[in-house]
Design an enzyme around this catalytic site. Structure first.
Site, mmCIF file in Angstrom:
data_model
loop_
_atom_site.group_PDB
_atom_site.id
_atom_site.type_symbol
_atom_site.label_atom_id
_atom_site.label_comp_id
_atom_site.label_asym_id
_atom_site.label_seq_id
_atom_site.Cartn_x
_atom_site.Cartn_y
_atom_site.Cartn_z
ATOM 1 N N CYS A 189 6.235 12.635 25.724
ATOM 2 C CA CYS A 189 7.348 12.295 24.833
ATOM 3 C C CYS A 189 8.227 13.497 24.494
ATOM 4 O O CYS A 189 9.128 13.405 23.661
ATOM 5 C CB CYS A 189 6.816 11.669 23.553
ATOM 6 S SG CYS A 189 5.795 10.207 23.855
ATOM 7 N N LYS A 212 2.769 7.260 13.334
ATOM 8 C CA LYS A 212 2.444 6.694 14.645
ATOM 9 C C LYS A 212 1.160 7.351 15.145
ATOM 10 O O LYS A 212 1.095 8.572 15.293
ATOM 11 C CB LYS A 212 3.590 6.942 15.623
ATOM 12 C CG LYS A 212 3.276 6.454 17.019
ATOM 13 C CD LYS A 212 4.486 6.551 17.932
ATOM 14 C CE LYS A 212 4.128 6.164 19.340
ATOM 15 N NZ LYS A 212 5.276 6.247 20.249
ATOM 16 N N LYS A 218 2.483 2.374 12.889
ATOM 17 C CA LYS A 218 2.207 1.865 14.223
ATOM 18 C C LYS A 218 0.899 2.442 14.754
ATOM 19 O O LYS A 218 0.722 3.650 14.636
ATOM 20 C CB LYS A 218 3.365 2.259 15.139
ATOM 21 C CG LYS A 218 3.186 1.857 16.572
ATOM 22 C CD LYS A 218 4.287 2.438 17.403
ATOM 23 C CE LYS A 218 3.951 2.181 18.852
ATOM 24 N NZ LYS A 218 4.842 2.828 19.754
ATOM 25 N N TYR A 277 6.102 -8.699 19.950
ATOM 26 C CA TYR A 277 6.382 -9.445 21.180
ATOM 27 C C TYR A 277 6.224 -10.943 20.939
ATOM 28 O O TYR A 277 6.606 -11.744 21.781
ATOM 29 C CB TYR A 277 5.449 -8.956 22.298
ATOM 30 C CG TYR A 277 5.535 -7.451 22.469
ATOM 31 C CD1 TYR A 277 6.604 -6.880 23.156
ATOM 32 C CD2 TYR A 277 4.592 -6.598 21.888
ATOM 33 C CE1 TYR A 277 6.721 -5.504 23.255
ATOM 34 C CE2 TYR A 277 4.697 -5.221 21.987
ATOM 35 C CZ TYR A 277 5.765 -4.681 22.668
ATOM 36 O OH TYR A 277 5.898 -3.325 22.760
HETATM 37 C C1 PBG Z 1 6.819 5.730 23.073
HETATM 38 C C2 PBG Z 1 6.431 4.391 22.587
HETATM 39 C C3 PBG Z 1 5.212 3.783 22.816
HETATM 40 C C4 PBG Z 1 5.273 2.536 22.186
HETATM 41 C C5 PBG Z 1 6.535 2.413 21.604
HETATM 42 N N1 PBG Z 1 7.232 3.595 21.852
HETATM 43 C C6 PBG Z 1 4.049 4.210 23.623
HETATM 44 C C7 PBG Z 1 3.389 5.473 23.371
HETATM 45 O O1 PBG Z 1 3.613 6.163 22.375
HETATM 46 O O2 PBG Z 1 2.579 5.843 24.213
HETATM 47 C C8 PBG Z 1 4.161 1.541 22.162
HETATM 48 C C9 PBG Z 1 4.520 0.143 21.846
HETATM 49 C C10 PBG Z 1 3.481 -0.852 22.161
HETATM 50 O O3 PBG Z 1 2.336 -0.543 22.547
HETATM 51 O O4 PBG Z 1 3.811 -2.040 22.036
HETATM 52 N N2 PBG Z 1 8.149 5.912 23.187
#
Ligand code: PBG
Length: 328
Positions: free
Chosen positions: A129, A195, A248, A313
């Site tokens: 990221c 997150k 999240k 979703y």
């Molecule tokens: C990274 C991002 C992720 C998700 C949303 N933005 C994946 C990660 O951090 O590896 C995950 C969303 C999901 O699992 O539904 N930009």
């Protein structure tokens, strides 16, 4: 015989139960994620997320019309670029999939709230990221400048809300400053504030083609064991200018949602992530769970924990069910 306290009295009929329910799910609370791919006429199924597709931009007006009819007010866009690069700078391309998708949606459905995910992992060759140093560590400060440029390109295309999900330090402040300097003082920031480094993101990484090629995201995303640190993250993002804060994943972190709601006076979003969706879909396919009932119960739990908004979703399915049961 002592008088029995009749707690069951108010559960006696469907009408009483409805009238007395403390929490209600509403289609207006829901945000629907969309994966935007290059090309024309594309509608590619994501194997680990039944019902989810990678869509080309031309598919979006119909998608938006369906959401509008269901009362779902917002989408969250993820991009699958034609090419990736080492530093993810392709994410700032004014004609990238997300930027084109924003313009298309804002043209066809100006009322739809368009949120864009701001991150590098979908755009870097290595899938991290942020910018990678030769030793494989993710470099914080040089990542910020690219994130800020990406966010400005989304705002320029017309995004209402930008949602940084990278978990670099200082990104909210950096993005706020860049937005303001470019005249986008009204662009809202929804920060993925708390997150976690979660194994529930597996199916998403297939959908967004962004699994890290080496290592993991534990040096920037949070440790599942920590809640005080989550409050510290949220506090910091608010100080830097976040307008909405997100927790999240959602289901395994309901305590974090509740704590954030209790502690801060900002709208709280919960991300019902891909693994949470896939688990229910898979169990339902096997006939082990009632998909609709478990979906509604799960989303309601996030609302009860304190989420004002839920990214899911299931947004369309849940909105359809709310119609069906006469709650929307
Ligand atoms: C990274 C991002 C992720 C998700 C949303 N933005 C994946 C990660 O951090 O590896 C995950 C969303 C999901 O699992 O539904 N930009």
């Amino acid at each position: 015989m002592f008088p029995i306290t009749r707690l069951r009295r108010t559960r006696g009929s469907e009408s009483l139960r409805r009238m007395l329910s403390e929490t209600k799910l509403n289609s207006e609370d829901l945000i629907y994620p969309l994966f935007i791919c290059p090309g024309v006429g594309q509608r590619r199924a994501v194997a680990s997320m039944p019902g989810v597709y990678q869509l080309s931009v031309d598919q979006l007006p119909a998608e938006a019309a369906e959401l509008k009819a269901l009362g779902v007010p917002a989408v969250l866009l993820f991009g699958l670029p034609e090419h990736k690069d080492e530093r993810g700078e392709v994410s700032c391309d004014e004609h990238g999939p997300v930027q084109e998708a924003v313009r298309c949606l804002k043209d066809s459905h100006p009322d739809l709230v368009v949120i864009t995910d701001v991150c590098l992992c979908e755009y870097t060759t290595h899938g991290h990221c942020g910018v990678l140093l030769p030793d494989g560590t993710v470099e914080n400060d040089s990542t910020l400048e690219i994130l800020a440029r990406q966010a400005v390109s989304h705002a320029r295309a017309g995004a209402d809300i930008v949602a940084p999900s990278d978990m670099m330090d200082g990104r909210v402040g950096c993005i706020r400053q860049a937005l303001d300097e470019n005249g986008f003082t009204q662009a809202v920031i929804m920060s993925y504030a708390a997150k976690y480094a979660s194994s529930f993101y597996g199916p998403f990484r297939e959908a967004a083609e962004c699994a890290p090629k080496s290592g993991n995201r534990r040096s920037y995303q949070m440790d599942a064991a920590n809640i005080r640190e989550a409050l510290r993250e949220v506090e910091q993002d608010i100080l830097e200018g976040a307008d909405i804060v997100m927790v999240k994943p959602a289901l395994a972190y309901l305590d974090v949602i509740a704590a954030v709601k209790e502690e801060f006076w900002l709208p709280v979003a919960a991300y019902n992530v891909s693994g949470e969706y896939a688990m229910i879909k898979a169990a339902a396919e096997k006939g082990w769970l009632d998909e609709t009932a478990v979906m509604m119960e799960t989303l309601l739990s996030m609302k009860r924990a304190g989420a004002d908004l839920i990214i899911t979703y299931f947004a369309k399915d849940a909105a359809k069910n709310l119609r069906h049961i006469g709650q929307a």
